[in-house]
Design a protein around this motif. Sequence first.
Motif, mmCIF file in Angstrom:
data_model
loop_
_atom_site.group_PDB
_atom_site.id
_atom_site.type_symbol
_atom_site.label_atom_id
_atom_site.label_comp_id
_atom_site.label_asym_id
_atom_site.label_seq_id
_atom_site.Cartn_x
_atom_site.Cartn_y
_atom_site.Cartn_z
ATOM 1 N N ASN A 130 -0.476 -6.158 0.932
ATOM 2 C CA ASN A 130 -0.092 -4.846 0.404
ATOM 3 C C ASN A 130 -0.197 -4.792 -1.125
ATOM 4 O O ASN A 130 -0.383 -5.807 -1.779
ATOM 5 C CB ASN A 130 1.340 -4.537 0.869
ATOM 6 N N LYS A 131 -0.028 -3.608 -1.662
ATOM 7 C CA LYS A 131 -0.020 -3.352 -3.109
ATOM 8 C C LYS A 131 -1.365 -3.666 -3.767
ATOM 9 O O LYS A 131 -1.432 -4.267 -4.841
ATOM 10 C CB LYS A 131 1.116 -4.123 -3.809
ATOM 11 N N LEU A 134 -1.983 -2.924 -7.414
ATOM 12 C CA LEU A 134 -1.467 -3.745 -8.510
ATOM 13 C C LEU A 134 -2.428 -4.852 -8.939
ATOM 14 O O LEU A 134 -2.249 -5.458 -9.991
ATOM 15 C CB LEU A 134 -0.128 -4.387 -8.115
ATOM 16 N N ASN A 158 -2.642 -0.315 0.735
ATOM 17 C CA ASN A 158 -1.803 0.227 -0.323
ATOM 18 C C ASN A 158 -0.873 1.239 0.349
ATOM 19 O O ASN A 158 -1.272 2.353 0.665
ATOM 20 C CB ASN A 158 -2.677 0.901 -1.384
ATOM 21 N N ALA A 159 0.360 0.799 0.580
ATOM 22 C CA ALA A 159 1.277 1.601 1.398
ATOM 23 C C ALA A 159 1.710 2.880 0.696
ATOM 24 O O ALA A 159 2.186 3.815 1.330
ATOM 25 C CB ALA A 159 2.503 0.765 1.771
ATOM 26 N N LEU A 160 1.565 2.927 -0.625
ATOM 27 C CA LEU A 160 2.032 4.104 -1.366
ATOM 28 C C LEU A 160 0.991 5.213 -1.414
ATOM 29 O O LEU A 160 1.320 6.372 -1.653
ATOM 30 C CB LEU A 160 2.412 3.713 -2.799
ATOM 31 N N SER A 183 8.593 -11.337 3.020
ATOM 32 C CA SER A 183 9.701 -11.414 2.074
ATOM 33 C C SER A 183 10.187 -10.020 1.707
ATOM 34 O O SER A 183 9.468 -9.031 1.870
ATOM 35 C CB SER A 183 9.258 -12.116 0.797
ATOM 36 N N SER A 184 11.367 -9.989 1.176
ATOM 37 C CA SER A 184 11.942 -8.730 0.731
ATOM 38 C C SER A 184 11.122 -8.177 -0.443
ATOM 39 O O SER A 184 10.692 -8.928 -1.318
ATOM 40 C CB SER A 184 13.388 -9.021 0.331
ATOM 41 N N GLY A 185 10.856 -6.884 -0.412
ATOM 42 C CA GLY A 185 10.160 -6.258 -1.534
ATOM 43 C C GLY A 185 8.646 -6.166 -1.393
ATOM 44 O O GLY A 185 7.979 -5.590 -2.246
ATOM 45 N N VAL A 186 8.101 -6.714 -0.309
ATOM 46 C CA VAL A 186 6.639 -6.677 -0.170
ATOM 47 C C VAL A 186 6.132 -5.333 0.355
ATOM 48 O O VAL A 186 4.932 -5.053 0.314
ATOM 49 C CB VAL A 186 6.104 -7.817 0.740
ATOM 50 N N LYS A 188 7.575 -3.767 3.515
ATOM 51 C CA LYS A 188 7.718 -3.619 4.972
ATOM 52 C C LYS A 188 8.278 -2.242 5.347
ATOM 53 O O LYS A 188 7.774 -1.579 6.245
ATOM 54 C CB LYS A 188 8.628 -4.714 5.551
ATOM 55 N N SER A 189 9.326 -1.807 4.635
ATOM 56 C CA SER A 189 9.927 -0.506 4.955
ATOM 57 C C SER A 189 8.952 0.619 4.656
ATOM 58 O O SER A 189 8.837 1.575 5.426
ATOM 59 C CB SER A 189 11.202 -0.274 4.145
ATOM 60 N N THR A 190 8.255 0.506 3.541
ATOM 61 C CA THR A 190 7.296 1.546 3.170
ATOM 62 C C THR A 190 6.201 1.660 4.235
ATOM 63 O O THR A 190 5.832 2.756 4.650
ATOM 64 C CB THR A 190 6.674 1.226 1.795
HETATM 65 P P1 GDP Z 1 10.577 -4.317 1.926
HETATM 66 O O1 GDP Z 1 11.748 -4.991 1.295
HETATM 67 O O2 GDP Z 1 9.556 -5.311 2.361
HETATM 68 O O3 GDP Z 1 10.948 -3.377 3.030
HETATM 69 O O4 GDP Z 1 9.857 -3.471 0.762
HETATM 70 P P2 GDP Z 1 9.942 -1.905 0.481
HETATM 71 O O5 GDP Z 1 9.148 -1.128 1.463
HETATM 72 O O6 GDP Z 1 11.344 -1.524 0.274
HETATM 73 O O7 GDP Z 1 9.141 -1.828 -0.909
HETATM 74 C C1 GDP Z 1 9.590 -2.475 -2.072
HETATM 75 C C2 GDP Z 1 9.038 -1.754 -3.293
HETATM 76 O O8 GDP Z 1 7.616 -1.857 -3.338
HETATM 77 C C3 GDP Z 1 9.350 -0.258 -3.288
HETATM 78 O O9 GDP Z 1 9.697 0.118 -4.600
HETATM 79 C C4 GDP Z 1 8.040 0.363 -2.844
HETATM 80 O O10 GDP Z 1 7.890 1.667 -3.343
HETATM 81 C C5 GDP Z 1 7.027 -0.573 -3.459
HETATM 82 N N1 GDP Z 1 5.741 -0.557 -2.761
HETATM 83 C C6 GDP Z 1 5.532 -0.583 -1.408
HETATM 84 N N2 GDP Z 1 4.216 -0.548 -1.143
HETATM 85 C C7 GDP Z 1 3.569 -0.532 -2.326
HETATM 86 C C8 GDP Z 1 2.173 -0.504 -2.724
HETATM 87 O O11 GDP Z 1 1.238 -0.516 -1.917
HETATM 88 N N3 GDP Z 1 1.916 -0.504 -4.065
HETATM 89 C C9 GDP Z 1 2.912 -0.507 -4.986
HETATM 90 N N4 GDP Z 1 2.560 -0.501 -6.272
HETATM 91 N N5 GDP Z 1 4.216 -0.528 -4.666
HETATM 92 C C10 GDP Z 1 4.549 -0.539 -3.358
#
Ligand code: GDP
Length: 338
Positions: A130-131, A134, A158-160, A183-186, A188-190
């Motif tokens: 993901n991402k 970046l 790119n989940a966003l 891991s947290s923050g990658v 998953k929720s998005t």
């Molecule tokens: P989780 O802890 O794995 O569930 O992660 P979240 O879905 O909460 O996402 C963590 C952060 O990463 C949030 O601020 C999201 O907006 C951001 N994020 C998710 N997907 C992307 C992406 O593809 N690109 C970028 N730049 N940020 C992302």
Amino acid sequence: MKNEQNSENTSQELVSGRIICETGTLFEVRGEDEVHRVAVGRSLLNEVRPAVGDWVTLDENNERIVAVEPRKSEIVRQAAGNRTKPQTIAANVDVVFVVTSMNQEFNESRLERYLTMIWNAGATPVVVLNKSDLAEDPQDFVDRAELAALGCPVVPVNALEDGGLEALRAVMEPDKTYLLVGSSGVGKSTITNALVGESLQETAGIREDDDEGRHTTTNRRLIELPGGIGSLIDTPGMRELQLWDAEDGLSETFADIEELAETCKFRDCQHESEPGCAVRRAIEEGDLDLRRFSNYLKLQRELEFHDKKRDVAATRAEHRKFARVVKEAKAAKDGKVY
Ligand code: GDP
Ligand code: ZN
């Protein structure tokens, strides 16, 4: 709702449905026409703890689970605390998306750890990178992931971004059940929100409180995804998975190393300083990453440690059982009834 396992099953007409939600001791089972809220039948209590994703049979009143179909796959994690009893968090998952991101979080060794666990669970891993927005050079991450995850699909997303998950949707199939780990923050929720769309909000709305008025936001549930791309088991609150009994998975994840090891001069080569060691030679010649080999050894040691811990737990349980038998025998002799 049909699945392969079901159609092969001779007792097919007995299977009532699939567990789609778990709330403490209550389960929701989606049958052909309706969802039943049920408990676990007494006869099952010491046998198996049902989990989200299980195909089950209910009693004639649709109140209790009386049978659980053999699982095609089983995602387990160590129960909280330091006990070694594993806990099944999802059953009959076909594909596990290992989510990682194209930044400092990316780590080959962690990826290998997840893959090992997933292969062993009986599921197939797919790496979701993901991402991509970046990364300066997303392809570099894809290359690194493909090296660590030999033979597994690696899907950059790119989940966003609108449409940023198309590559992922393209590999998803209607009859499959998916699970996300990472891991947290990658993201998953998005990713979950994007795949589930409107229906997650609806589901969450219905289940905001359980019968006792408690919040049940950490429920695990199975959600049918819109657009015919399968079902997703959502496990909020799930943290990093721990290795459990992953020996077979180790061979899958590190098939290259095990293949090399077969060509070592000595059958029991430890790949340390033995002559004719094919693994050492591959490292020296740059064909095998030293990091990858070190991680393989580390995971192997960890598995041995788990095996030992489990042996200790089993021995303790045996001791307790023995102590009880002795106590009962003694009580019987003394004429007491327990
Ligand atoms: P989780 O802890 O794995 O569930 O992660 P979240 O879905 O909460 O996402 C963590 C952060 O990463 C949030 O601020 C999201 O907006 C951001 N994020 C998710 N997907 C992307 C992406 O593809 N690109 C970028 N730049 N940020 C992302
Ligand atoms: Zn060797």
